[in-house]
Scaffold this motif. Structure first.
Motif, short mmCIF file in Angstrom:
data_model
loop_
_atom_site.label_atom_id
_atom_site.label_comp_id
_atom_site.label_asym_id
_atom_site.label_seq_id
_atom_site.Cartn_x
_atom_site.Cartn_y
_atom_site.Cartn_z
N HIS A 1 63.32 -40.00 57.86
CA HIS A 1 62.65 -41.21 58.49
C HIS A 1 62.47 -42.42 57.51
O HIS A 1 62.49 -43.61 57.93
N ALA A 2 62.51 -42.06 56.21
CA ALA A 2 62.51 -43.12 55.31
C ALA A 2 63.77 -43.42 54.54
O ALA A 2 64.05 -44.18 53.62
N ALA A 3 64.89 -42.81 55.01
CA ALA A 3 66.32 -42.85 54.65
C ALA A 3 66.47 -42.41 53.18
O ALA A 3 66.87 -43.07 52.30
N LEU A 4 65.68 -41.49 52.68
CA LEU A 4 65.59 -40.76 51.18
C LEU A 4 66.35 -39.48 51.42
O LEU A 4 66.54 -38.80 52.52
N PRO A 5 66.76 -39.13 50.28
CA PRO A 5 67.51 -37.75 49.98
C PRO A 5 66.51 -36.48 50.25
O PRO A 5 65.18 -36.77 49.86
N VAL A 6 66.87 -35.50 51.17
CA VAL A 6 66.10 -34.40 51.31
C VAL A 6 66.23 -33.79 49.97
O VAL A 6 67.15 -33.38 49.47
N SER A 7 64.85 -33.32 49.32
CA SER A 7 64.82 -32.67 48.19
C SER A 7 63.97 -31.33 47.99
O SER A 7 64.14 -30.61 47.23
N GLY A 8 63.22 -31.06 48.83
CA GLY A 8 62.23 -29.85 49.31
C GLY A 8 60.63 -30.47 49.03
O GLY A 8 60.50 -31.71 49.19
N ALA A 9 59.97 -29.31 49.15
CA ALA A 9 58.53 -29.73 49.26
C ALA A 9 57.78 -29.62 47.97
O ALA A 9 58.19 -28.56 46.98
N THR A 10 56.97 -30.52 47.65
CA THR A 10 56.27 -30.36 46.24
C THR A 10 55.14 -29.24 46.49
O THR A 10 54.81 -28.75 47.70
N LEU A 11 54.56 -28.92 45.29
CA LEU A 11 53.27 -28.04 45.23
C LEU A 11 52.23 -28.44 46.17
O LEU A 11 51.45 -27.49 46.96
N ALA A 12 51.93 -29.43 46.24
CA ALA A 12 50.76 -30.31 46.94
C ALA A 12 51.08 -30.10 48.39
O ALA A 12 50.13 -29.80 49.07
N ASP A 13 52.48 -30.24 48.89
CA ASP A 13 52.97 -30.07 50.22
C ASP A 13 52.58 -28.62 50.45
O ASP A 13 52.13 -28.44 51.61
#
Length: 128
Positions: free
Chosen positions: A16-28
């Protein structure tokens, strides 16, 4: 299951933000675990879980990002579609049936864990 949920949410946000997909953070990951189990896992529990899932080939850790591996995606896609709580129980049962649990050499230090908890707490305070 928390990793799948966290990664999918991050994938949606990135798209949605037109950013590259990189994975989830530990906080996520902590946020998804709290959503599923109504508690934030301890550093020891999180470290042990991630080590087992990485060792079993279901997750990949890249820096501080968690990515569901193809085998994890396959396990998720082949689960019964009977609701979230059923999926949690079914996936846990399937993982417990594995002949030998995985064990990867991954360590979560207190500082990194505390930073992830702090980030998640700030998100809660902001209503995110």
């Amino acid at each position: 299951m928390s990793a799948v949920i966290a990664e999918r949410l991050e994938r949606d946000r990135a798209m949605h933000a037109a950013l590259p997909v990189s994975g989830a953070t530990l906080a996520d990951l902590l946020a998804a675990a709290d959503f599923l189990h109504h508690s934030v896992p301890s550093r020891t529990d999180l470290e042990e879980s991630v080590r087992r899932l990485v060792g079993a080939g279901l997750l990949v850790i890249d820096e501080d990002l968690v990515v569901v591996a193809p085998a994890g995606e396959q396990l998720w896609r082949t689960r019964p579609f009977s609701g979230l709580s059923s999926a949690v129980v079914t996936l846990q049962t399937q993982l417990n049936r594995a002949s030998a649990p995985g064990d990867a050499d991954w360590h979560l230090d207190e500082t990194t864990y505390a930073a992830a908890v702090r980030e998640y707490s700030l998100r809660l305070a902001d209503g995110r």
